[in-house]
Write an enzyme that holds these catalytic residues in place. Sequence first.
Site, PDB file in Angstrom:
ATOM      1  CB  VAL A  51      -1.141   0.005   0.949  1.00  0.00           C
ATOM      2  CG1 VAL A  51      -2.306  -1.223   1.101  1.00  0.00           C
ATOM      3  CG2 VAL A  51      -0.463   0.103   2.701  1.00  0.00           C
ATOM      4  CE1 TYR A  74       1.034   1.374  14.854  1.00  0.00           C
ATOM      5  CE2 TYR A  74       0.619   2.095  16.867  1.00  0.00           C
ATOM      6  CZ  TYR A  74       0.477   0.528  15.271  1.00  0.00           C
ATOM      7  OH  TYR A  74      -0.808   0.381  15.507  1.00  0.00           O
TER       8      TYR A  74
HETATM    9  P1  NAP Z   1      -0.589  -8.086  11.418  1.00  0.00           P
HETATM   10  O1  NAP Z   1      -1.490  -8.568  12.099  1.00  0.00           O
HETATM   11  O2  NAP Z   1       0.699  -7.257  11.959  1.00  0.00           O
HETATM   12  O3  NAP Z   1      -0.655  -7.435  10.422  1.00  0.00           O
HETATM   13  C1  NAP Z   1      -0.828  -7.059   9.669  1.00  0.00           C
HETATM   14  C2  NAP Z   1      -1.080  -7.297   7.739  1.00  0.00           C
HETATM   15  O4  NAP Z   1      -1.245  -5.829   7.564  1.00  0.00           O
HETATM   16  C3  NAP Z   1      -0.861  -8.158   7.406  1.00  0.00           C
HETATM   17  O5  NAP Z   1      -1.769  -8.618   6.309  1.00  0.00           O
HETATM   18  C4  NAP Z   1      -0.095  -7.273   6.246  1.00  0.00           C
HETATM   19  O6  NAP Z   1       0.187  -8.447   5.388  1.00  0.00           O
HETATM   20  C5  NAP Z   1      -0.444  -5.872   6.156  1.00  0.00           C
HETATM   21  N1  NAP Z   1       0.767  -4.672   5.474  1.00  0.00           N
HETATM   22  C6  NAP Z   1       1.210  -5.240   5.698  1.00  0.00           C
HETATM   23  N2  NAP Z   1       2.105  -3.922   5.519  1.00  0.00           N
HETATM   24  C7  NAP Z   1       1.955  -3.774   4.439  1.00  0.00           C
HETATM   25  C8  NAP Z   1       2.083  -3.220   3.003  1.00  0.00           C
HETATM   26  N3  NAP Z   1       3.159  -1.990   3.500  1.00  0.00           N
HETATM   27  N4  NAP Z   1       1.006  -2.807   2.095  1.00  0.00           N
HETATM   28  C9  NAP Z   1      -0.314  -4.125   2.174  1.00  0.00           C
HETATM   29  N5  NAP Z   1      -0.225  -4.894   3.149  1.00  0.00           N
HETATM   30  C10 NAP Z   1       0.736  -4.582   3.876  1.00  0.00           C
HETATM   31  O7  NAP Z   1      -1.568  -5.849  12.094  1.00  0.00           O
HETATM   32  P2  NAP Z   1      -2.311  -5.883  12.862  1.00  0.00           P
HETATM   33  O8  NAP Z   1      -2.537  -6.300  14.588  1.00  0.00           O
HETATM   34  O9  NAP Z   1      -3.803  -6.855  12.686  1.00  0.00           O
HETATM   35  O10 NAP Z   1      -2.594  -4.954  12.580  1.00  0.00           O
HETATM   36  C11 NAP Z   1      -3.923  -4.308  11.917  1.00  0.00           C
HETATM   37  C12 NAP Z   1      -4.343  -2.310  12.199  1.00  0.00           C
HETATM   38  O11 NAP Z   1      -4.636  -2.428  13.475  1.00  0.00           O
HETATM   39  C13 NAP Z   1      -2.817  -1.659  12.167  1.00  0.00           C
HETATM   40  O12 NAP Z   1      -2.688  -0.877  10.930  1.00  0.00           O
HETATM   41  C14 NAP Z   1      -2.711  -1.432  13.368  1.00  0.00           C
HETATM   42  O13 NAP Z   1      -1.729  -0.353  13.359  1.00  0.00           O
HETATM   43  C15 NAP Z   1      -4.072  -1.628  14.344  1.00  0.00           C
HETATM   44  N6  NAP Z   1      -3.900  -1.553  15.264  1.00  0.00           N
HETATM   45  C16 NAP Z   1      -3.043  -2.864  15.782  1.00  0.00           C
HETATM   46  C17 NAP Z   1      -3.515  -2.950  17.749  1.00  0.00           C
HETATM   47  C18 NAP Z   1      -2.569  -4.421  18.613  1.00  0.00           C
HETATM   48  O14 NAP Z   1      -2.385  -4.223  18.985  1.00  0.00           O
HETATM   49  N7  NAP Z   1      -2.499  -5.432  17.737  1.00  0.00           N
HETATM   50  C19 NAP Z   1      -3.360  -1.691  18.435  1.00  0.00           C
HETATM   51  C20 NAP Z   1      -4.407  -1.475  17.343  1.00  0.00           C
HETATM   52  C21 NAP Z   1      -4.502  -0.457  16.362  1.00  0.00           C
HETATM   53  P3  NAP Z   1       1.701  -8.654   5.018  1.00  0.00           P
HETATM   54  O15 NAP Z   1       1.861 -10.247   5.788  1.00  0.00           O
HETATM   55  O16 NAP Z   1       1.399  -9.616   3.024  1.00  0.00           O
HETATM   56  O17 NAP Z   1       2.429  -8.128   5.416  1.00  0.00           O
END
Ligand code: NAP
Length: 260
Positions: free
Chosen positions: A77, A168
Amino acid sequence: MSETTRRLDPLDPRPLDGRTCVVTGASRGIGRSIAYELARCGGDVAINYRSSAAEARDVKEVIEENDETAMCAQADVSDPDEVERMAAEVHEELGSVDVLVNNAGITIDRRFEEMSHEDWQQVIDVNLGGTFNCTKAFFEDIQSAEEGRLINISSVVGQQGNYGQANYATSKGGLFAFTRTLALELASTGSTANCVAPGFVKTDMLEKVPERVQEKIRARIPLDRFADTQDIVGMIRFLASDDASYMTGQVLGVNGGLEW
Ligand code: NAP
């Protein structure tokens, strides 16, 4: 009156029937659960990912096994050309997009003193730049949709700041201003833009945080647990549905009661 009746029909099991939805970062974690939920509600879902092709295929298979429609949509992205190519593929296979969930995100955590320009830029490019690129690619669709939805996934860290996360936190805080601005620019079309700010959720992203830091974070959460991805998806379902037609420019915390 008929509009209102349609929106509030509690018996409609597929409120997103006929809607095309794009979820970025949907191969794992929160994005995967969002993709399942939008598909369960009848939406046709494009599962974006950067490199987890096998995981994205699994998500597609599960959705199709449940007789719903999905496609895999690879693109980094942070790269505008890749996003444009992906948008063309989505248009070709699923048509114009109604709901865009900008969920893809990364962390590169370091104390500010040790944070390099590259650490800063990479996180800004994916979390903030990726949201810009995808919104740009699907903006016309959302504008012209009957009930267009832009949903940006931020974080409680964008509200509070967090030790070791200057890059972040800044990227996630930027999403609030982006969302409010897009809400204003979309308003005349009836489409909406909202932001969801989850607390700490059990995914690969949280796994990267050292155990002792996780314990400290957990001690601050009034509900005394980290979220499951399922704790987040209800809010996305609501925002994507017609029930949220009169809600725009909002930041909604789903964080177990964390103060900020
Ligand atoms: P995650 O488990 O690390 O998964 C990240 C996802 O984003 C994966 O599908 C990954 O795909 C994709 N991704 C990463 N970089 C990318 C790129 N450059 N282009 C396209 N896809 C990309 O993360 P998550 O915890 O589910 O987090 C999802 C969202 O929620 C994020 O925006 C994060 O900041 C937010 N969030 C998370 C938390 C938490 O505690 N986990 C809390 C608040 C907010 P690939 O595997 O193909 O790289």
